[in-house]
Motif scaffolding. Structure first.
Motif, PDB file in Angstrom:
ATOM      1  N   TRP A  83       0.742  -1.129   0.239  1.00 10.61           N
ATOM      2  CA  TRP A  83       0.133  -0.288  -0.112  1.00 10.61           C
ATOM      3  C   TRP A  83       0.497   1.219  -0.013  1.00 10.61           C
ATOM      4  O   TRP A  83       0.411   1.978  -0.482  1.00 10.61           O
ATOM      5  N   ARG A  84       1.794   1.480   0.603  1.00  7.30           N
ATOM      6  CA  ARG A  84       2.823   2.115   0.457  1.00  7.30           C
ATOM      7  C   ARG A  84       3.481   2.222  -1.049  1.00  7.30           C
ATOM      8  O   ARG A  84       3.481   3.316  -1.579  1.00  7.30           O
ATOM      9  N   GLY A  85       3.703   1.613  -1.973  1.00  3.04           N
ATOM     10  CA  GLY A  85       3.759   1.338  -3.190  1.00  3.04           C
ATOM     11  C   GLY A  85       2.787   1.728  -3.878  1.00  3.04           C
ATOM     12  O   GLY A  85       2.562   2.657  -4.852  1.00  3.04           O
ATOM     13  N   PHE A  86       1.587   1.398  -3.321  1.00  5.24           N
ATOM     14  CA  PHE A  86       0.437   2.064  -3.839  1.00  5.24           C
ATOM     15  C   PHE A  86       0.361   3.295  -4.020  1.00  5.24           C
ATOM     16  O   PHE A  86      -0.125   4.176  -5.086  1.00  5.24           O
ATOM     17  N   ALA A  87       0.677   4.415  -3.620  1.00  2.00           N
ATOM     18  CA  ALA A  87       0.961   5.668  -2.306  1.00  2.00           C
ATOM     19  C   ALA A  87       1.222   6.179  -3.479  1.00  2.00           C
ATOM     20  O   ALA A  87       1.576   7.397  -4.139  1.00  2.00           O
ATOM     21  N   ASN A  88       3.383   5.935  -4.101  1.00  8.03           N
ATOM     22  CA  ASN A  88       4.388   6.067  -4.179  1.00  8.03           C
ATOM     23  C   ASN A  88       3.950   6.598  -6.125  1.00  8.03           C
ATOM     24  O   ASN A  88       4.033   7.168  -6.173  1.00  8.03           O
ATOM     25  N   THR A  89       3.218   5.164  -6.091  1.00  8.39           N
ATOM     26  CA  THR A  89       2.951   5.172  -7.393  1.00  8.39           C
ATOM     27  C   THR A  89       1.415   5.908  -7.874  1.00  8.39           C
ATOM     28  O   THR A  89       1.699   6.516  -9.106  1.00  8.39           O
ATOM     29  N   THR A  90       0.947   6.159  -6.844  1.00  6.89           N
ATOM     30  CA  THR A  90      -0.740   7.131  -7.020  1.00  6.89           C
ATOM     31  C   THR A  90       0.179   8.890  -7.497  1.00  6.89           C
ATOM     32  O   THR A  90       0.044   9.329  -8.772  1.00  6.89           O
ATOM     33  N   LEU A  91       1.193   8.767  -6.714  1.00  7.42           N
ATOM     34  CA  LEU A  91       1.807  10.388  -6.114  1.00  7.42           C
ATOM     35  C   LEU A  91       2.140   9.968  -8.180  1.00  7.42           C
ATOM     36  O   LEU A  91       2.090  11.472  -8.555  1.00  7.42           O
ATOM     37  N   ILE A  92       3.055   9.904  -8.017  1.00 11.69           N
ATOM     38  CA  ILE A  92       3.826   9.803  -9.580  1.00 11.69           C
ATOM     39  C   ILE A  92       2.911   9.668 -10.647  1.00 11.69           C
ATOM     40  O   ILE A  92       3.186  11.028 -11.110  1.00 11.69           O
ATOM     41  N   SER A  93       2.080   8.984 -10.985  1.00 13.22           N
ATOM     42  CA  SER A  93       1.517   9.142 -11.919  1.00 13.22           C
ATOM     43  C   SER A  93       0.013  10.204 -12.292  1.00 13.22           C
ATOM     44  O   SER A  93       0.258  10.896 -13.205  1.00 13.22           O
ATOM     45  N   THR A 212      -8.058  11.804 -24.021  1.00 13.87           N
ATOM     46  CA  THR A 212      -7.341  10.946 -24.776  1.00 13.87           C
ATOM     47  C   THR A 212      -6.115  10.417 -23.910  1.00 13.87           C
ATOM     48  O   THR A 212      -5.338   9.249 -23.876  1.00 13.87           O
ATOM     49  N   LEU A 213      -5.207  11.822 -23.698  1.00 14.29           N
ATOM     50  CA  LEU A 213      -4.310  11.989 -23.344  1.00 14.29           C
ATOM     51  C   LEU A 213      -3.750  11.652 -21.563  1.00 14.29           C
ATOM     52  O   LEU A 213      -2.277  10.285 -21.876  1.00 14.29           O
ATOM     53  N   ALA A 214      -4.530  11.472 -21.619  1.00  9.35           N
ATOM     54  CA  ALA A 214      -4.520  11.431 -19.838  1.00  9.35           C
ATOM     55  C   ALA A 214      -4.419   9.967 -19.293  1.00  9.35           C
ATOM     56  O   ALA A 214      -4.098   9.542 -19.054  1.00  9.35           O
ATOM     57  N   ILE A 215      -4.953   9.391 -20.515  1.00  6.88           N
ATOM     58  CA  ILE A 215      -5.542   7.658 -20.265  1.00  6.88           C
ATOM     59  C   ILE A 215      -4.133   7.001 -20.195  1.00  6.88           C
ATOM     60  O   ILE A 215      -3.248   6.076 -19.761  1.00  6.88           O
ATOM     61  N   PHE A 216      -3.123   7.848 -21.731  1.00  7.22           N
ATOM     62  CA  PHE A 216      -2.653   7.102 -22.567  1.00  7.22           C
ATOM     63  C   PHE A 216      -1.189   7.581 -20.956  1.00  7.22           C
ATOM     64  O   PHE A 216      -0.217   6.593 -20.880  1.00  7.22           O
ATOM     65  N   THR A 217      -0.814   8.257 -20.740  1.00 12.10           N
ATOM     66  CA  THR A 217       0.149   8.714 -19.764  1.00 12.10           C
ATOM     67  C   THR A 217      -0.261   8.330 -18.674  1.00 12.10           C
ATOM     68  O   THR A 217       1.467   7.755 -17.679  1.00 12.10           O
ATOM     69  N   PHE A 218      -1.218   8.461 -17.617  1.00  9.42           N
ATOM     70  CA  PHE A 218      -1.258   7.329 -16.743  1.00  9.42           C
ATOM     71  C   PHE A 218      -1.589   6.063 -16.846  1.00  9.42           C
ATOM     72  O   PHE A 218      -0.335   5.370 -16.120  1.00  9.42           O
ATOM     73  N   ILE A 219      -2.114   5.514 -17.765  1.00 10.38           N
ATOM     74  CA  ILE A 219      -1.089   3.921 -17.482  1.00 10.38           C
ATOM     75  C   ILE A 219       0.156   3.792 -18.001  1.00 10.38           C
ATOM     76  O   ILE A 219       0.905   3.138 -17.223  1.00 10.38           O
ATOM     77  N   GLY A 220       0.875   4.437 -18.586  1.00  9.74           N
ATOM     78  CA  GLY A 220       1.776   4.168 -18.940  1.00  9.74           C
ATOM     79  C   GLY A 220       3.358   4.632 -17.484  1.00  9.74           C
ATOM     80  O   GLY A 220       4.009   3.967 -17.361  1.00  9.74           O
ATOM     81  N   LYS A 221       2.831   6.184 -17.237  1.00 12.06           N
ATOM     82  CA  LYS A 221       3.734   6.088 -16.049  1.00 12.06           C
ATOM     83  C   LYS A 221       2.856   5.028 -14.569  1.00 12.06           C
ATOM     84  O   LYS A 221       3.678   4.742 -13.675  1.00 12.06           O
ATOM     85  N   TRP A 222       2.127   4.205 -14.397  1.00 11.25           N
ATOM     86  CA  TRP A 222       1.710   3.826 -13.445  1.00 11.25           C
ATOM     87  C   TRP A 222       1.667   2.412 -13.756  1.00 11.25           C
ATOM     88  O   TRP A 222       2.664   1.608 -12.805  1.00 11.25           O
ATOM     89  N   ASN A 223       2.813   2.028 -15.376  1.00 12.69           N
ATOM     90  CA  ASN A 223       3.335   0.738 -15.319  1.00 12.69           C
ATOM     91  C   ASN A 223       4.141   1.049 -16.307  1.00 12.69           C
ATOM     92  O   ASN A 223       5.329  -0.313 -15.792  1.00 12.69           O
ATOM     93  N   ASP A 224       4.739   1.587 -15.269  1.00 11.17           N
ATOM     94  CA  ASP A 224       6.789   1.988 -15.770  1.00 11.17           C
ATOM     95  C   ASP A 224       7.648   1.192 -14.030  1.00 11.17           C
ATOM     96  O   ASP A 224       7.715   1.578 -13.012  1.00 11.17           O
TER      97      ASP A 224
END
Length: 291
Positions: A83-93, A212-224
């Motif tokens: 859940w710490r990783g979840f919060a970190n990824t949410t912040l970055i994304s 549209t761009l937000a979808i691609f960007t969020f998914i890309g950052k979330w899965n980075d």
């Protein structure tokens, strides 16, 4: 005098046409249902697999739910601070997505509506950066971040989102087709500044492209996976994909716990996609009605 009314029988060709329309619509519905089922199979398999033991996952194809979901979840949170990783990824994304959509919309609007010398060459250079794989510059990027003293921080993962070649290209194409120059001229005639025109007149019209761009960007950052793995050293700072990949013992991987982590990581993507896709559809429909 009595009037006699007679029912005119339907013509055979009319009945054939109605039957053909019904069959074609039925075929389309069946095709759409089949496509939806095919798309949902991986998600179903993912959720089902998360409820079974490691031995069952490794030996057989799983089609029905198991009873090991809570055990897999407990092993997951004991192995990594998920859940710490979840919060970190949410912040970055979230921050990266906001920076990308704003500056991409601003740059795309500038390339679309402002004509200046060398604008075509600069836009060609922006497009040329899309042809260079990001992995080629990872060593130079690492050394640059080291010279800035930004290793083991979130700055190298967030600040590069200010420039996004694909985002600039997408926003320029959208501005070319959807932003009339008359709106910009009317704002200038009213005495509005350029940034005011962009924020109050142009940006609302670009919402479908921004979504549209937000979808691609969020998914890309979330899965980075690669950039956080290289930049971040502290386990408490790591992102969700890196933590899930680290769920393993000395000799074997804990598949059950990993699948639970994957289920946790996929839920925000589904939420963002559903929200943004509705935004795209509503914006396009509103534009069609107004047009």
């Amino acid at each position: 005098m009595e009037w006699s009314s007679k029912t005119v029988p339907e013509r055979p060709d009319a009945n054939n046409g109605k039957t053909g329309r019904i069959l074609s619509r039925l075929f389309i519905y069946l095709l759409l249902i089949g496509s939806a089922v095919i798309c949902l199979i991986p998600f179903y398999s993912m959720f089902i697999t998360a409820t079974h033991t490691n031995s069952s996952i490794a030996r057989q194809l799983l089609l029905i739910p198991g009873d090991q979901l809570l055990d897999n979840y407990h092993r997951l949170i004991e192995t990594v601070p998920i859940w710490r990783g979840f919060a970190n990824t949410t912040l970055i994304s979230v921050i990266s997505t906001l920076l990308t959509v704003y500056f991409s919309a601003l740059a795309g609007y500038g390339f679309s509506k402002y004509r200046f010398s060398l604008s075509s060459m600069l836009f060609a250079i922006v497009l040329g950066t899309m042809m260079i794989p990001g992995q080629l510059g990872i060593i130079g990027f690492y050394r640059l971040m080291d010279s800035f003293g930004w290793l083991n921080t979130y700055w190298p993962l967030i600040l590069p989102s200010v420039h996004n070649a694909f985002g600039v290209f997408l926003m320029k194409q959208f501005a070319d087709s959807s932003i009339p120059s008359e709106i910009i001229e009317s704002g200038r005639i009213d005495g509005s500044g350029e940034l005011y025109i962009f924020h109050r007149l142009v940006l609302p019209l670009m919402m479908p492209g921004i979504a549209t761009l937000a979808i691609f960007t969020f998914i890309g950052k979330w899965n980075d996976f690669l950039n956080p793995l290289i930049i971040l050293f502290d386990n408490e700072l790591q992102t969700l994909p890196v933590m899930i990949a680290g769920v393993k013992s000395q000799f074997t991987a804990d598949f059950g716990a990993q699948y639970v982590g994957i289920v946790i990581s996929i839920i925000p993507i589904l939420i963002v996609f559903s929200i943004m896709s509705k935004r795209i559809i509503s914006s396009v429909a509103a534009g069609a009605v107004k047009g």
